[in-house]
Design a protein around this motif. Structure first.
Motif, short mmCIF file in Angstrom:
data_model
loop_
_atom_site.label_atom_id
_atom_site.label_comp_id
_atom_site.label_asym_id
_atom_site.label_seq_id
_atom_site.Cartn_x
_atom_site.Cartn_y
_atom_site.Cartn_z
N ILE A 86 12.21 13.08 3.50
CA ILE A 86 10.83 13.58 3.07
C ILE A 86 9.82 12.28 3.26
O ILE A 86 8.86 12.29 3.60
CB ILE A 86 10.53 14.33 1.79
N TYR A 87 10.20 11.32 2.48
CA TYR A 87 9.51 9.96 2.68
C TYR A 87 9.37 9.11 3.78
O TYR A 87 8.24 9.16 4.08
CB TYR A 87 10.19 9.00 1.46
N LEU A 88 10.58 9.39 4.43
CA LEU A 88 10.53 8.54 5.87
C LEU A 88 9.80 9.40 6.95
O LEU A 88 9.18 8.54 7.67
CB LEU A 88 11.75 8.21 6.07
N ALA A 132 -3.78 5.04 5.73
CA ALA A 132 -3.69 4.18 4.56
C ALA A 132 -2.67 2.77 4.70
O ALA A 132 -3.20 1.78 4.26
CB ALA A 132 -3.19 4.91 3.34
N LEU A 133 -1.81 3.07 5.25
CA LEU A 133 -0.95 1.82 5.66
C LEU A 133 -1.66 0.91 6.61
O LEU A 133 -1.44 -0.33 6.52
CB LEU A 133 0.49 2.41 6.45
N GLY A 134 -2.36 1.40 7.69
CA GLY A 134 -3.06 0.45 8.53
C GLY A 134 -4.35 -0.48 7.69
O GLY A 134 -4.20 -1.53 7.87
N THR A 135 -4.78 0.43 6.82
CA THR A 135 -5.76 -0.43 5.87
C THR A 135 -5.09 -1.36 5.06
O THR A 135 -5.73 -2.56 5.17
CB THR A 135 -6.40 0.70 5.18
N ILE A 190 4.07 -3.36 1.73
CA ILE A 190 3.85 -1.52 2.20
C ILE A 190 4.98 -0.74 1.74
O ILE A 190 4.93 0.22 1.34
CB ILE A 190 3.57 -1.64 3.91
N LEU A 191 6.26 -1.53 2.16
CA LEU A 191 7.50 -0.79 1.40
C LEU A 191 7.43 -0.54 0.10
O LEU A 191 7.62 0.69 -0.34
CB LEU A 191 8.65 -1.45 2.13
N ILE A 192 7.15 -1.45 -0.81
CA ILE A 192 7.10 -1.42 -2.39
C ILE A 192 6.14 -0.49 -2.77
O ILE A 192 6.18 0.52 -3.50
CB ILE A 192 7.13 -2.66 -2.72
N ALA A 193 4.73 -0.53 -2.32
CA ALA A 193 3.51 0.28 -2.76
C ALA A 193 3.81 1.37 -2.21
O ALA A 193 3.41 2.33 -3.11
CB ALA A 193 2.41 -0.53 -1.95
N SER A 194 4.12 1.75 -1.00
CA SER A 194 4.41 3.02 -0.47
C SER A 194 5.34 3.96 -1.36
O SER A 194 5.21 5.22 -1.59
CB SER A 194 4.53 2.99 0.89
N MET A 195 6.34 3.39 -1.75
CA MET A 195 7.37 3.95 -2.57
C MET A 195 6.92 4.18 -3.90
O MET A 195 7.09 5.28 -4.54
CB MET A 195 8.54 3.37 -2.60
N ILE A 196 5.99 3.46 -4.63
CA ILE A 196 5.63 3.57 -5.81
C ILE A 196 4.50 4.70 -5.93
O ILE A 196 4.46 5.74 -6.61
CB ILE A 196 4.86 2.34 -6.37
N ALA A 197 3.64 4.68 -4.69
CA ALA A 197 2.56 5.72 -4.60
C ALA A 197 3.29 6.88 -4.36
O ALA A 197 2.72 8.02 -4.95
CB ALA A 197 1.68 5.23 -3.49
N PHE A 234 -3.45 1.30 -5.27
CA PHE A 234 -4.56 2.10 -5.58
C PHE A 234 -5.07 2.65 -4.35
O PHE A 234 -5.49 4.00 -4.24
CB PHE A 234 -5.68 1.11 -5.81
N VAL A 235 -4.66 2.17 -3.02
CA VAL A 235 -5.38 2.92 -1.78
C VAL A 235 -4.34 4.00 -1.49
O VAL A 235 -4.75 5.01 -1.01
CB VAL A 235 -5.37 1.77 -0.54
N MET A 236 -3.12 3.84 -1.33
CA MET A 236 -2.01 4.75 -1.02
C MET A 236 -1.83 5.73 -1.89
O MET A 236 -1.77 7.02 -1.52
CB MET A 236 -0.61 3.78 -0.94
N TYR A 237 -2.24 5.57 -3.28
CA TYR A 237 -2.17 6.65 -4.13
C TYR A 237 -3.02 7.77 -4.07
O TYR A 237 -2.74 8.81 -3.95
CB TYR A 237 -1.98 6.24 -5.79
#
Length: 293
Positions: free
Chosen positions: A201-203, A213-216, A104-111, A174-177
């Motif tokens: 802003i991110y946090l 999205a994070l829950g999914t 979740i951390l890595i994917a959310s930062m990339i998205a 894909f989901v978070m983007y």
């Protein structure tokens, strides 16, 4: 007061009005009936597994779909002791929790980066990540095994976590983007005017708005990691590092004629995921229905 205006705007966006009650029409009643039948079909095997876990082996063979004549709670204690379920359960909880948190951390930062920073290579990076949805990681099992061996991560929970994160990273991005694109830029602009940095802003803005999205991603990935059997079978050698699915395979081989103990072991393996889904069901439903309301 940095980000105060932006956070108030974000709260206003996430607040949704209470849905109005719709009249129960015949088509709607038929839909409810179909959903009830579908839910019953899905829950029947789970109920069968739980009831058989309290039976004796003779009851399981004579009445596999009946109610236990006597409840044998000692089945759980016996399988826990004989199969070292405590060790398997701890390993699975550690691997699942750390893998999902890192994912979740890595994917959310990339998205967040791909959706908010316009560079020439953004589109190419997005396509590169999404290619992982079409190419299963298991096709590269031999290079992965060699890489883990060279990095001295073979037969370790850390190596297993790295593989789990890499295998599910494309899906998470894909989901978070898609959700990240739906976040209005005006909120971030207001936060920047108030003096907030991109980290704030991110946090404080992006992640709260991304809760569905994070829950999914969390639920889908947790179920997938928890039930993963292939990579633990390939990478794990020692008994103390076995995860629950790999340990269950050993149990099925050892107790293949002791059905009550086997059902008790399967119930123990299913309980954590059932609890997780119950706790996060609201976020999962919001993530699946986002954009349809």
């Amino acid at each position: 007061m940095a980000t105060t205006t932006a956070i108030m705007n974000a709260s206003a966006i996430t607040a949704t009005p209470r849905a109005r009650r719709r009249p129960l029409r015949p088509a709607r009643l038929l839909g409810y009936a179909f959903l009830i039948l579908f839910a019953a079909a899905q829950l029947a095997p789970v109920l069968l597994m739980i009831t058989n876990s309290f039976k004796t082996d003779l009851d399981v063979l004579n009445s596999p779909v009946g109610w236990p004549s006597t409840f044998r709670f000692e089945n759980y204690a016996e399988i826990w002791q004989r199969a070292d379920f405590g060790r398997y359960l701890i390993n699975s909880v550690l691997v699942t929790a750390i893998s999902v948190a890192a994912l979740i951390l890595i994917a959310s930062m990339i998205a967040f980066y791909l959706a908010r920073f316009d560079f020439r290579w953004n589109r190419a990076l997005l396509v590169l990540f999404l290619l992982g949805l079409m190419v299963p990681l298991r096709l590269a099992v031999i290079p992965i095994f060699s890489l883990m061996k060279d990095l001295h991560l073979l037969d370790s929970l850390a190596g297993l976590m790295i593989i789990h994160v890499a295998e599910r990273l494309s899906f998470a991005i894909f989901v978070m983007y898609g959700f990240a694109l739906s976040v209005p830029r005006e909120i971030e602009e207001a936060a920047l005017v108030d003096g907030a940095g991109w980290g704030n802003i991110y946090l404080r803005i992006f992640l709260p708005l991304m809760r569905p999205a994070l829950g999914t991603v969390a639920i889908v990935s947790a179920v997938s990691v928890w039930n993963e059997f292939f990579f633990p079978l390939v990478l794990i050698r020692s008994e103390e590092n076995r995860t629950l699915p790999l340990g269950l395979a050993t149990v099925m081989a050892e107790f293949r004629t002791e059905w009550a103990l086997l059902f008790a072991g399967l119930t123990i393996a299913a309980i954590p995921i059932i609890v997780l889904f119950v706790l996060m069901a609201r976020q999962f439903i919001d993530g699946m229905t986002e954009g349809t309301r």
